[in-house]
Design a protein around this motif. Structure first.
Motif, PDB file in Angstrom:
ATOM      1  N   THR A 112       5.221 -17.304   8.217  1.00  0.00           N
ATOM      2  CA  THR A 112       6.174 -16.245   8.541  1.00  0.00           C
ATOM      3  C   THR A 112       5.815 -15.020   7.714  1.00  0.00           C
ATOM      4  O   THR A 112       5.264 -15.131   6.621  1.00  0.00           O
ATOM      5  CB  THR A 112       7.630 -16.660   8.237  1.00  0.00           C
ATOM      6  N   TYR A 113       6.103 -13.849   8.282  1.00  0.00           N
ATOM      7  CA  TYR A 113       5.844 -12.633   7.520  1.00  0.00           C
ATOM      8  C   TYR A 113       6.975 -11.636   7.744  1.00  0.00           C
ATOM      9  O   TYR A 113       7.681 -11.683   8.740  1.00  0.00           O
ATOM     10  CB  TYR A 113       4.474 -12.027   7.858  1.00  0.00           C
ATOM     11  N   GLU A 114       7.115 -10.766   6.763  1.00  0.00           N
ATOM     12  CA  GLU A 114       8.128  -9.713   6.805  1.00  0.00           C
ATOM     13  C   GLU A 114       7.448  -8.405   6.424  1.00  0.00           C
ATOM     14  O   GLU A 114       6.621  -8.381   5.516  1.00  0.00           O
ATOM     15  CB  GLU A 114       9.235 -10.046   5.806  1.00  0.00           C
ATOM     16  N   VAL A 115       7.795  -7.335   7.128  1.00  0.00           N
ATOM     17  CA  VAL A 115       7.164  -6.033   6.892  1.00  0.00           C
ATOM     18  C   VAL A 115       8.226  -5.018   6.480  1.00  0.00           C
ATOM     19  O   VAL A 115       9.274  -4.924   7.117  1.00  0.00           O
ATOM     20  CB  VAL A 115       6.456  -5.514   8.167  1.00  0.00           C
ATOM     21  N   GLU A 116       7.919  -4.276   5.431  1.00  0.00           N
ATOM     22  CA  GLU A 116       8.740  -3.142   5.015  1.00  0.00           C
ATOM     23  C   GLU A 116       7.877  -1.897   5.169  1.00  0.00           C
ATOM     24  O   GLU A 116       6.738  -1.869   4.688  1.00  0.00           O
ATOM     25  CB  GLU A 116       9.178  -3.311   3.561  1.00  0.00           C
ATOM     26  N   VAL A 117       8.402  -0.883   5.850  1.00  0.00           N
ATOM     27  CA  VAL A 117       7.660   0.349   6.091  1.00  0.00           C
ATOM     28  C   VAL A 117       8.449   1.524   5.547  1.00  0.00           C
ATOM     29  O   VAL A 117       9.649   1.641   5.811  1.00  0.00           O
ATOM     30  CB  VAL A 117       7.394   0.561   7.601  1.00  0.00           C
ATOM     31  N   SER A 118       7.781   2.382   4.805  1.00  0.00           N
ATOM     32  CA  SER A 118       8.362   3.641   4.371  1.00  0.00           C
ATOM     33  C   SER A 118       7.747   4.732   5.237  1.00  0.00           C
ATOM     34  O   SER A 118       6.524   4.927   5.220  1.00  0.00           O
ATOM     35  CB  SER A 118       8.061   3.886   2.889  1.00  0.00           C
ATOM     36  N   SER A 119       8.610   5.414   6.002  1.00  0.00           N
ATOM     37  CA  SER A 119       8.121   6.427   6.937  1.00  0.00           C
ATOM     38  C   SER A 119       9.242   7.403   7.242  1.00  0.00           C
ATOM     39  O   SER A 119      10.404   7.006   7.345  1.00  0.00           O
ATOM     40  CB  SER A 119       7.676   5.753   8.237  1.00  0.00           C
ATOM     41  N   PRO A 120       8.886   8.671   7.438  1.00  0.00           N
ATOM     42  CA  PRO A 120       9.903   9.634   7.873  1.00  0.00           C
ATOM     43  C   PRO A 120      10.222   9.504   9.366  1.00  0.00           C
ATOM     44  O   PRO A 120      11.133  10.165   9.865  1.00  0.00           O
ATOM     45  CB  PRO A 120       9.262  10.984   7.559  1.00  0.00           C
ATOM     46  N   ALA A 121       9.508   8.654  10.066  1.00  0.00           N
ATOM     47  CA  ALA A 121       9.720   8.488  11.513  1.00  0.00           C
ATOM     48  C   ALA A 121      11.088   7.838  11.767  1.00  0.00           C
ATOM     49  O   ALA A 121      11.587   7.080  10.938  1.00  0.00           O
ATOM     50  CB  ALA A 121       8.618   7.629  12.115  1.00  0.00           C
ATOM     51  N   PRO A 122      11.698   8.103  12.914  1.00  0.00           N
ATOM     52  CA  PRO A 122      12.972   7.471  13.262  1.00  0.00           C
ATOM     53  C   PRO A 122      12.838   5.943  13.322  1.00  0.00           C
ATOM     54  O   PRO A 122      11.776   5.410  13.695  1.00  0.00           O
ATOM     55  CB  PRO A 122      13.292   8.033  14.653  1.00  0.00           C
ATOM     56  N   GLY A 123      13.903   5.249  12.968  1.00  0.00           N
ATOM     57  CA  GLY A 123      13.926   3.791  12.963  1.00  0.00           C
ATOM     58  C   GLY A 123      13.429   3.146  14.245  1.00  0.00           C
ATOM     59  O   GLY A 123      12.628   2.200  14.186  1.00  0.00           O
ATOM     60  N   PRO A 124      13.870   3.623  15.406  1.00  0.00           N
ATOM     61  CA  PRO A 124      13.381   3.009  16.648  1.00  0.00           C
ATOM     62  C   PRO A 124      11.863   3.145  16.824  1.00  0.00           C
ATOM     63  O   PRO A 124      11.223   2.248  17.382  1.00  0.00           O
ATOM     64  CB  PRO A 124      14.132   3.771  17.744  1.00  0.00           C
ATOM     65  N   ASP A 125      11.273   4.240  16.342  1.00  0.00           N
ATOM     66  CA  ASP A 125       9.823   4.410  16.431  1.00  0.00           C
ATOM     67  C   ASP A 125       9.093   3.404  15.538  1.00  0.00           C
ATOM     68  O   ASP A 125       8.080   2.825  15.930  1.00  0.00           O
ATOM     69  CB  ASP A 125       9.405   5.823  16.048  1.00  0.00           C
ATOM     70  N   VAL A 126       9.640   3.193  14.336  1.00  0.00           N
ATOM     71  CA  VAL A 126       9.036   2.219  13.415  1.00  0.00           C
ATOM     72  C   VAL A 126       9.196   0.811  13.984  1.00  0.00           C
ATOM     73  O   VAL A 126       8.266   0.002  13.922  1.00  0.00           O
ATOM     74  CB  VAL A 126       9.644   2.342  12.001  1.00  0.00           C
TER      75      VAL A 126
ATOM     76  N   LYS B 204       3.690   8.934  10.866  1.00  0.00           N
ATOM     77  CA  LYS B 204       3.302   9.069   9.459  1.00  0.00           C
ATOM     78  C   LYS B 204       3.820   7.857   8.690  1.00  0.00           C
ATOM     79  O   LYS B 204       4.981   7.493   8.811  1.00  0.00           O
ATOM     80  CB  LYS B 204       3.866  10.348   8.864  1.00  0.00           C
ATOM     81  N   ILE B 205       2.944   7.264   7.893  1.00  0.00           N
ATOM     82  CA  ILE B 205       3.300   6.109   7.066  1.00  0.00           C
ATOM     83  C   ILE B 205       3.131   6.493   5.606  1.00  0.00           C
ATOM     84  O   ILE B 205       2.060   6.940   5.196  1.00  0.00           O
ATOM     85  CB  ILE B 205       2.399   4.898   7.388  1.00  0.00           C
ATOM     86  N   ASP B 206       4.193   6.328   4.819  1.00  0.00           N
ATOM     87  CA  ASP B 206       4.111   6.571   3.381  1.00  0.00           C
ATOM     88  C   ASP B 206       3.760   5.308   2.613  1.00  0.00           C
ATOM     89  O   ASP B 206       3.124   5.371   1.562  1.00  0.00           O
ATOM     90  CB  ASP B 206       5.436   7.132   2.862  1.00  0.00           C
ATOM     91  N   GLY B 207       4.192   4.163   3.111  1.00  0.00           N
ATOM     92  CA  GLY B 207       3.896   2.907   2.429  1.00  0.00           C
ATOM     93  C   GLY B 207       4.227   1.717   3.306  1.00  0.00           C
ATOM     94  O   GLY B 207       5.043   1.806   4.224  1.00  0.00           O
ATOM     95  N   VAL B 208       3.574   0.606   2.996  1.00  0.00           N
ATOM     96  CA  VAL B 208       3.791  -0.655   3.716  1.00  0.00           C
ATOM     97  C   VAL B 208       3.750  -1.787   2.702  1.00  0.00           C
ATOM     98  O   VAL B 208       2.888  -1.798   1.813  1.00  0.00           O
ATOM     99  CB  VAL B 208       2.697  -0.900   4.783  1.00  0.00           C
ATOM    100  N   ARG B 209       4.676  -2.726   2.853  1.00  0.00           N
ATOM    101  CA  ARG B 209       4.652  -3.959   2.062  1.00  0.00           C
ATOM    102  C   ARG B 209       4.832  -5.115   3.038  1.00  0.00           C
ATOM    103  O   ARG B 209       5.769  -5.121   3.839  1.00  0.00           O
ATOM    104  CB  ARG B 209       5.758  -3.991   1.021  1.00  0.00           C
TER     105      ARG B 209
ATOM    106  N   ALA C 212       0.849  -1.193   0.000  1.00  0.00           N
ATOM    107  CA  ALA C 212       0.000   0.000   0.000  1.00  0.00           C
ATOM    108  C   ALA C 212       0.883   1.240   0.000  1.00  0.00           C
ATOM    109  O   ALA C 212       2.060   1.182   0.376  1.00  0.00           O
ATOM    110  CB  ALA C 212      -0.919   0.007   1.223  1.00  0.00           C
ATOM    111  N   GLY C 213       0.286   2.356  -0.407  1.00  0.00           N
ATOM    112  CA  GLY C 213       1.018   3.616  -0.415  1.00  0.00           C
ATOM    113  C   GLY C 213       2.196   3.559  -1.378  1.00  0.00           C
ATOM    114  O   GLY C 213       2.096   2.986  -2.464  1.00  0.00           O
ATOM    115  N   SER C 214       3.320   4.099  -0.966  1.00  0.00           N
ATOM    116  CA  SER C 214       4.508   4.142  -1.828  1.00  0.00           C
ATOM    117  C   SER C 214       5.109   2.771  -2.072  1.00  0.00           C
ATOM    118  O   SER C 214       5.977   2.633  -2.931  1.00  0.00           O
ATOM    119  CB  SER C 214       5.558   5.070  -1.203  1.00  0.00           C
ATOM    120  N   LEU C 215       4.659   1.757  -1.366  1.00  0.00           N
ATOM    121  CA  LEU C 215       5.197   0.403  -1.532  1.00  0.00           C
ATOM    122  C   LEU C 215       4.204  -0.538  -2.223  1.00  0.00           C
ATOM    123  O   LEU C 215       4.351  -1.759  -2.175  1.00  0.00           O
ATOM    124  CB  LEU C 215       5.639  -0.166  -0.176  1.00  0.00           C
ATOM    125  N   ARG C 216       3.209   0.044  -2.917  1.00  0.00           N
ATOM    126  CA  ARG C 216       2.309  -0.770  -3.736  1.00  0.00           C
ATOM    127  C   ARG C 216       3.104  -1.381  -4.886  1.00  0.00           C
ATOM    128  O   ARG C 216       4.069  -0.811  -5.366  1.00  0.00           O
ATOM    129  CB  ARG C 216       1.192   0.081  -4.345  1.00  0.00           C
TER     130      ARG C 216
END
Length: 135
Positions: free
Chosen positions: A89-103, A66-71, A10-14
């Motif tokens: 099993t699942y793996e998540v990729e998140v595109s966000s301007p938030a700091p890594g520890p917050d994500v 803020k979330i720009d995209g999720v895969r 979704a979002g930028s990771l569609r």
């Protein structure tokens, strides 16, 4: 043992691939893309991927991230004789301007609250109702 892999974005990771399935999505204007075959095994794994993707958006909103995209990629195997699952099993990729520890904290929270993974982890009975005969 066969693997059954799916990807929801979704979002930028569609997905930009031709032929992916697209669905409307309450959290993103552009909707969600799904890369999966239409088999029971794929749909089981897609339920995990879709739930996790939705919950990333829901929990991020609650945390003010803020979330720009999720895969989310999900998969697993099944014994071809018994069709017993070896787990998902699942793996998540998140595109966000938030700091890594917050994500990272967001993803830990999602792993705790995501309903479909929780239901599968807990186990559930599946029973057929009715006789399947029309009339």
């Amino acid at each position: 043992m066969s693997r059954f892999e799916v990807v929801a974005g979704a979002g930028s990771l569609r997905s930009r691939e031709a032929g992916v399935t697209r669905f409307p999505h309450r959290w993103t204007e552009e909707g969600v893309t799904v890369e999966a075959e239409f088999t029971g095994a794929h749909l089981l794994h897609l339920s995990v991927a879709g739930c996790v993707l939705n919950d990333v958006y829901r929990e991020a909103q609650d945390l003010g991230i803020k979330i720009d995209g999720v895969r989310v990629s999900a998969g697993g195997g099944f014994d071809s004789r018994t069709w017993a699952s070896d787990g998902v099993t699942y793996e998540v990729e998140v595109s966000s301007p938030a700091p890594g520890p917050d994500v990272a904290a967001l993803l830990r929270r999602v792993d705790e609250v995501a309903e479909i993974p929780r239901a599968i982890r807990a186990g559930a009975s599946v029973d057929r109702s009715g006789n399947g005969v029309d009339g």
